[in-house]
Design a protein around this motif. Structure first.
Motif, PDB file in Angstrom:
ATOM      1  N   ALA A 196       0.833  -1.211   0.000  1.00  0.00           N
ATOM      2  CA  ALA A 196       0.000   0.000   0.000  1.00  0.00           C
ATOM      3  C   ALA A 196       0.864   1.256   0.000  1.00  0.00           C
ATOM      4  N   VAL A 197       1.933   1.251   0.790  1.00  0.00           N
ATOM      5  CA  VAL A 197       2.853   2.399   0.826  1.00  0.00           C
ATOM      6  C   VAL A 197       3.515   2.586  -0.529  1.00  0.00           C
ATOM      7  N   LEU A 198       3.897   1.499  -1.166  1.00  0.00           N
ATOM      8  CA  LEU A 198       4.557   1.570  -2.471  1.00  0.00           C
ATOM      9  C   LEU A 198       3.632   2.183  -3.524  1.00  0.00           C
ATOM     10  N   VAL A 199       2.370   1.761  -3.533  1.00  0.00           N
ATOM     11  CA  VAL A 199       1.416   2.297  -4.511  1.00  0.00           C
ATOM     12  C   VAL A 199       1.182   3.782  -4.276  1.00  0.00           C
ATOM     13  N   TRP A 200       1.257   4.231  -3.030  1.00  0.00           N
ATOM     14  CA  TRP A 200       1.041   5.648  -2.717  1.00  0.00           C
ATOM     15  C   TRP A 200       2.011   6.545  -3.482  1.00  0.00           C
TER      16      TRP A 200
END
Length: 459
Positions: free
Chosen positions: A191-195
């Motif tokens: 999720a952090v990466l997609v942000w």
């Protein structure tokens, strides 16, 4: 800085590049799909351990994927609507974070009802990100490299067998809860990466290709595209005129009037019904019937899924390229023939009393049926007009998800009624063979439907 991953160099888009925004977005979306499928398939690997703790029936166990699939089908079309109107990177970020919460809830569940609800929530969340991911790929990669991009992300669906393997091993070594708790970490990190993904402008690459007079395609399909080295500003001064979206229901009726699409969707729905039901119960069947451990059963089932589908997909790409244009409905012949032959081999595999013989035959069956993966996807793109392909694939997703919803439940009910998982599995072989025959039947209308798409494109 938020939103910079996947930005073009120096603020300009190189129209001579097959990846003007770089390959980082593809890697990120591949990770999203891979983590999603691993978590989804954990349940199959840990099911014997969960049933041993809570003692619920096979019917109840089989209803978990059914309820989850129905929840996923219910959100399919609304998810497509949102993906066309909201930030797609933010949609995926939120959805992946919800995965992590639902996975945590699965591992901490204090009873069967709580666990059941967490699995249904997870399935609905997983399906919301699919339209957004598909839309993003088209805006990150130009037509020359889209097939590669979609192919690499689609294969994650079939690498989910790693989850079955992981679940079985962790359940035997520690506990079934450990498998779910460990998966929370990659969920949050994803999720952090997609942000950090940049939200590209919708249709920007298509507009630039249309007005930029791109070089002709090379005569050799395997040759690399010619690069002009032309750089175009990533922020055009005058945005193009917005295209009016057609009304939803007339467009849907138009898509549903394509005979080849209906045949292929029906065939894949029946195939999914059988595959979901049989492979969900396969580790449990190995434990009960052949006396192997939970870890061994999960490992074998996971390896069969991964190796068989990857092998079959690669073979399908080669066979489809060889037969397309040289045989009537060549790709449908390859896909439908693979489904039919693979289903019959699977029927023989389930009767084996040796774990080695069963594993080899199921691996062969999985490889044969996986020939359909690249071929039937390409056929749908051939028969659905470009303006409606998104809806066409949404219809496919809806029908196959709905079809697969009841596979595990059918096996569970048959197991409780007849006292045999094998009986339920054999019941599902019948619709799988019928699905292969329906797909072969699409050859009768394929050439005509594909010709209509080409004629419309010339107008």
């Amino acid at each position: 800085m938020v939103g910079t991953l996947g930005s073009p160099r120096a603020g300009a888009i190189d129209m001579g590049s097959s990846a003007p925004f770089g390959w980082a977005p593809l890697v990120v979306l591949f990770i999203v799909g891979f983590v999603d499928r691993i978590e989804h398939n954990l349940l199959s690997g840990v099911l014997p351990a969960i049933q041993a703790e809570w003692g619920f029936s096979d019917t109840a166990a089989g209803s978990i994927p059914t309820a989850a699939a129905l929840a996923a089908a219910a959100v399919a079309l609304p998810a497509g609507y949102l993906a066309d109107r909201l930030s797609r990177t933010r949609i995926i970020t939120v959805v992946v974070f919800v995965w992590a919460i639902a996975t945590l809830g699965s591992g901490l569940a204090t009873g069967f009802v709580m666990f059941y609800l967490m699995r249904v929530l997870l399935a609905a969340a997983e399906n919301i990100d699919n339209p957004a991911s598909g839309s993003l790929l088209a805006d990150y990669y130009p037509p020359v490299s889209r097939a590669k991009a979609y192919g690499l992300t689609r294969v994650t669906t079939y690498l989910g067998g790693v989850g079955t393997l992981l679940g079985g091993v962790l359940a035997e070594a520690f506990s079934w809860r450990t498998a779910f708790l460990i998966m929370v970490v990659p969920g949050v990190l994803t999720a952090v990466l997609v942000w950090f993904l940049r939200e590209p402008r919708r249709g920007e690459l298509d507009r630039l290709v249309a007005v930029g007079d791109p070089p002709p395609a090379p005569a050799d399909p395997a040759a690399a595209p010619v690069s002009t080295g032309q750089a175009v500003s990533a922020e055009p001064a005058a945005p193009s005129r917005p295209v009016a979206k057609p009304p939803f229901w007339p467009q849907l009726r138009q898509v549903l009037s394509i005979p080849s699409l209906i045949f292929v969707c029906a065939g894949l729905s029946l195939l999914t019904l059988g595959l979901v039901g049989i492979f969900f119960w396969l580790p449990t069947f190995m434990v009960r019937t052949l006396g192997v451990g939970t870890g061994t059963a999960g490992s074998l089932s996971g390896l069969i899924t991964v190796v068989g589908t990857v092998t079959g997909t690669l073979a399908g790409v080669w066979l489809g390229r060889k037969w397309h244009g040289t045989r009537k409905g060549g790709r449908l012949l390859a896909g439908g023939g693979g489904i039919t032959a693979g289903s019959l081999v699977l029927a023989g595999a389930l009767s084996m009393e040796s774990i080695g013989a069963m594993t080899v035959l199921i691996l062969l069956s999985c490889s044969l049926m996986s020939i359909a993966i690249p071929n039937l996807t390409a056929c749908l793109a051939d028969v659905v007009p470009a303006a409606s392909r998104g809806l066409g694939f949404a219809v496919l997703q809806l029908i196959t998800t709905g079809g697969g919803a009841f596979g595990s439940l059918v096996v569970g009910i048959a197991s409780d009624r007849f006292g045999s998982l094998l009986a339920g599995m054999y019941i599902l072989v019948i619709p799988m063979v019928a699905g292969g025959l329906l797909t072969l039947g699409a050859r009768a209308s394929f050439e005509r439907d594909a010709r209509k798409v080409l004629e419309a494109a010339r107008d």
